[in-house]
Design an enzyme around this catalytic site. Structure first.
Site, PDB file in Angstrom:
ATOM      1  N   SER A 232     -43.823  74.533  21.306  1.00  0.00           N
ATOM      2  CA  SER A 232     -42.878  75.504  20.759  1.00  0.00           C
ATOM      3  C   SER A 232     -42.594  75.141  19.308  1.00  0.00           C
ATOM      4  CB  SER A 232     -41.569  75.477  21.559  1.00  0.00           C
ATOM      5  OG  SER A 232     -40.545  76.182  20.884  1.00  0.00           O
TER       6      SER A 232
ATOM      7  N   TYR B 246     -34.415  70.971  25.491  1.00  0.00           N
ATOM      8  CA  TYR B 246     -35.686  71.683  25.349  1.00  0.00           C
ATOM      9  C   TYR B 246     -36.433  71.181  24.109  1.00  0.00           C
ATOM     10  CZ  TYR B 246     -38.944  75.610  24.846  1.00  0.00           C
ATOM     11  OH  TYR B 246     -40.071  76.381  24.719  1.00  0.00           O
TER      12      TYR B 246
END
Length: 281
Positions: free
Chosen positions: A137, A150
């Site tokens: 990501s 995350y």
């Protein structure tokens, strides 16, 4: 189902929705046989309707399901050209308000799950001299508030990916280790209710303001990617003879690269300014 052994087989985790589902469908239409991992029976049933797809019950936190998936692939004698580690979750909220179990859950899926899959299926990748593709990501490159777990898991994946690539190049240069770094994508990972136990948090107001500008990719005014764009990039990374080591896939790559390169104090100042200007209805 009968498997066409003329097609190259790949394994993808988290195939039930979003990037995983879109990639499964795209690859199955374009010359690949896909072993598609999903956790829920209804998703496995749905995946079974797609030509050139063999669904697997596969939770990356459960070793017995990984073993069963490996046994099925060995039994089918299709080999495995690539593993695509896509399964992931986002534990959302202020870091100081979470206990250690929430962090363990985040890492168990997003990082340890990747290792479980790679370590188990590596013999098949070595045999085919194939590819390992990890879905990271943009938040693995630049951390943001309220997705700290995350961000940490994806930053860890970036480091894991680089170490793995550098180890494997010492034994077999034909094996490719590739990382995909999407920006904000319209997937169900962002469809989360507000954590109600955070309503008494010191960060309550700031969290609501941040939510308005960051994790609402489904709003019409949000410039976010659709999963098919990531699926096509994964396809390119599979068919290119010399794929890139990493693919940053965002709405505006140039702007993202500038942001990543900016001094940390400047990032902090800009972020604080943007959040402070938000109004809560």
């Amino acid at each position: 189902m009968k498997v066409d052994k003329n097609l190259r087989s790949i394994l993808i985790t988290g195939a039930s929705t979003g990037i995983g589902r879109e990639t499964t469908e795209f690859l199955a239409k374009n010359g690949f046989h896909v072993y598609a991992g999903a956790r829920k029976d209804k998703d496995i049933t749905s995946l079974s309707q797609i030509p050139n797809v063999t669904p697997l019950k596969l939770d990356v936190t459960k070793s017995h399901e990984i073993e069963d998936a490996f046994s099925l692939i060995e039994t089918n004698k299709t080999g495995l050209f690539a593993v695509i580690n896509n399964a992931g979750i986002d534990v959302l909220g202020p870091l100081v308000d979470f206990d250690i179990e929430a962090f363990k859950l985040q890492l168990d899926v997003n990082l340890l799950g990747v290792h479980r899959i790679i370590s188990k299926f590596f013999p098949l990748i070595l045999q085919s001299e194939g590819r390992i593709i990890n879905i990271s990501s943009g938040m693995g490159l630049a951390s943001v508030p309220f997705s700290g777990f995350y961000c940490a898991s994806k930053a860890g994946l970036e480091a894991y990916n680089d170490s793995l690539r550098r180890e494997l190049m010492l034994i077999n240069k034909k094996i490719k280790v590739i990382i995909i770094e999407p920006g904000i994508v319209k997937t169900s990972i962002w469809k989360k209710d507000y954590p109600k136990d955070l309503e008494s948090s010191l960060f309550h107001q700031s969290y609501l303001k941040w939510q308005k500008i960051n994790v609402s990719p489904y709003e019409p005014n949000k410039k976010s990617l659709t999963p098919d764009i990531i699926a096509r990039k994964i396809y390119i990374s599979l068919i290119k003879k010399r794929p890139k080591l990493r693919y940053l896939v965002t709405e505006r790559n140039f702007i993202y690269r500038i942001l990543f390169a900016a001094p940390e104090k400047l990032k902090d100042w800009a972020l604080r300014l943007v959040i402070s200007r938000q109004k809560i209805d």
